[in-house]
Motif scaffolding. Structure first.
Motif, PDB file in Angstrom:
ATOM      1  N   UNK A 123      35.042  39.514  44.695  1.00 50.04           N
ATOM      2  CA  UNK A 123      35.171  39.086  42.971  1.00 50.04           C
ATOM      3  C   UNK A 123      36.601  39.542  42.333  1.00 50.04           C
ATOM      4  N   UNK A 124      37.700  38.451  42.620  1.00 46.42           N
ATOM      5  CA  UNK A 124      38.780  39.049  41.742  1.00 46.42           C
ATOM      6  C   UNK A 124      38.551  39.830  40.692  1.00 46.42           C
ATOM      7  N   UNK A 125      38.909  40.537  40.050  1.00 47.78           N
ATOM      8  CA  UNK A 125      39.249  40.670  38.723  1.00 47.78           C
ATOM      9  C   UNK A 125      40.197  41.784  38.262  1.00 47.78           C
ATOM     10  N   UNK A 165      41.546  45.595  37.267  1.00 45.75           N
ATOM     11  CA  UNK A 165      41.114  46.551  37.107  1.00 45.75           C
ATOM     12  C   UNK A 165      42.535  47.705  36.857  1.00 45.75           C
ATOM     13  N   UNK A 166      41.975  48.302  35.534  1.00 47.80           N
ATOM     14  CA  UNK A 166      43.410  48.728  35.456  1.00 47.80           C
ATOM     15  C   UNK A 166      43.979  48.168  34.922  1.00 47.80           C
ATOM     16  N   UNK A 167      44.451  46.904  33.911  1.00 49.72           N
ATOM     17  CA  UNK A 167      45.249  45.859  33.994  1.00 49.72           C
ATOM     18  C   UNK A 167      46.073  45.485  35.294  1.00 49.72           C
ATOM     19  N   UNK A 168      45.538  45.809  36.154  1.00 50.80           N
ATOM     20  CA  UNK A 168      46.211  44.618  37.394  1.00 50.80           C
ATOM     21  C   UNK A 168      44.377  44.077  38.166  1.00 50.80           C
ATOM     22  N   UNK A 169      45.436  42.911  38.592  1.00 47.49           N
ATOM     23  CA  UNK A 169      44.267  42.227  40.146  1.00 47.49           C
ATOM     24  C   UNK A 169      43.687  43.242  41.282  1.00 47.49           C
ATOM     25  N   UNK A 170      42.447  43.128  40.968  1.00 46.56           N
ATOM     26  CA  UNK A 170      41.679  44.056  42.781  1.00 46.56           C
ATOM     27  C   UNK A 170      40.286  42.814  42.589  1.00 46.56           C
ATOM     28  N   UNK A 171      40.094  43.296  43.874  1.00 48.37           N
ATOM     29  CA  UNK A 171      38.869  42.496  44.257  1.00 48.37           C
ATOM     30  C   UNK A 171      37.206  43.884  44.386  1.00 48.37           C
ATOM     31  N   UNK A 172      36.253  43.180  43.470  1.00 40.43           N
ATOM     32  CA  UNK A 172      35.415  43.873  43.066  1.00 40.43           C
ATOM     33  C   UNK A 172      34.489  43.596  43.810  1.00 40.43           C
TER      34      UNK A 172
END
Length: 300
Positions: free
Chosen positions: A246-248, A250-257
């Protein structure tokens, strides 16, 4: 005219809640741990509740001073704890709202890459850098918070600024660039496309993993596009059908969950520079994933 004694707890609570998000952000940037930042806020509240508010001229500054001192005490303890940490230590990731990404300076200051740079500072240097560079506090105010003279704080700030400048990520990618790299990365790891991964990775890309000795993770940094691509293509390219990516934010930047059977298993944060991925941070330690069930509000 001063309020009655009965009014004081409500007033103290109101003031504390007004500045709570700021205080949490200060503590988190100093500690790299949401759990420890929450503990610092609890300690700050206990001290704040015992203060005679009639004696406080600048409530925000007073609260920041308490928080900074509590965070410094905890930071010195954490330094000893992290020496015995199993494997690579990474900051505790936070699920953040879109407005954090819109504040470029705040997003940069809480990024996984920057928090790792801040880990290389001595505790007082870290406090001075955070309060000056991120929150733009004056030297006299910082001096009160860290128990140093304004002259000494200026020297510490200069030294910390040079230290961070030599180690911080070079180029800041736009949100659109980072989202594009994330989407391409997600597709490549899902399909096990080795060449696709290689095309996205910078030659000296670094992969870091944090399992905390509880979950399997790469035991030491993996450096180089070819090595990182092969690890990712093998490890992520064979995900079970019950796994979702899932794209989210994280800490103000795009990340994957990454969820396994609906449960959060891994957070994979990316650092993008000049259109290429230069850093990958995989957090798997279950103790560091509890704050990902809801967004955390950060503010300056």
């Amino acid at each position: 005219m001063a309020g009655s004694q009965e009014d004081r707890p409500d007033l103290a609570t109101e003031v504390f809640l007004t500045h709570r998000n700021l205080l949490f952000t200060v503590a988190y940037e100093m500690l790299g741990s949401a759990a420890d930042a929450e503990d610092v806020l609890q300690e700050t509240w206990l001290r704040w509740a015992a203060v005679d508010l009639d004696e406080v001229r600048e409530q925000r500054a007073y609260l920041v001073r308490i928080t900074t001192r509590q965070a410094l005490t905890r930071l010195r303890t954490l330094g000893r704890r992290r020496e015995s940490y199993v494997g690579t230590w990474l900051p505790e990731p936070l699920l953040t709202a879109p407005d954090v990404a819109e504040d470029v300076e705040l997003a940069d200051s809480v990024s996984m890459a920057m928090l790792l740079v801040l880990e290389t500072l001595a505790p007082t240097e870290r406090a001075v850098f955070v309060l000056r560079e991120v929150f733009d506090l004056g030297y006299p105010e910082i001096a009160e918070a860290v128990g140093k003279s304004p002259v000494a704080v200026r020297q510490i700030a200069h030294r910390a600024r040079a230290h961070v400048a030599a180690r911080r990520p070079r180029g800041v990618a736009s949100p659109a660039q980072t989202r594009g790299a994330l989407a391409a990365f997600q597709h490549a790891v899902r399909t096990g496309d080795l060449q696709g991964l290689l095309d996205l990775l910078a030659p000296e890309v670094v992969l870091l993993g944090d399992g905390g000795g509880v979950k399997q993770a790469v035991p030491r940094p993996i450096v180089g596009a070819d090595k990182v691509a092969r690890v990712l293509a093998t490890g992520l390219g064979r995900l079970a059908a019950s796994t979702t990516l899932q794209p989210v934010q994280v800490n103000g930047h795009p990340a994957l969950l990454l969820r396994l059977d609906g449960e959060i298993d891994t957070v994979l944060a990316l650092r993008v520079e000049d259109g290429l991925i230069t850093g990958l941070y995989a957090v798997r330690n279950p103790a560091k994933l509890s704050h990902l069930v809801r967004e955390t509000t950060l503010s300056r």
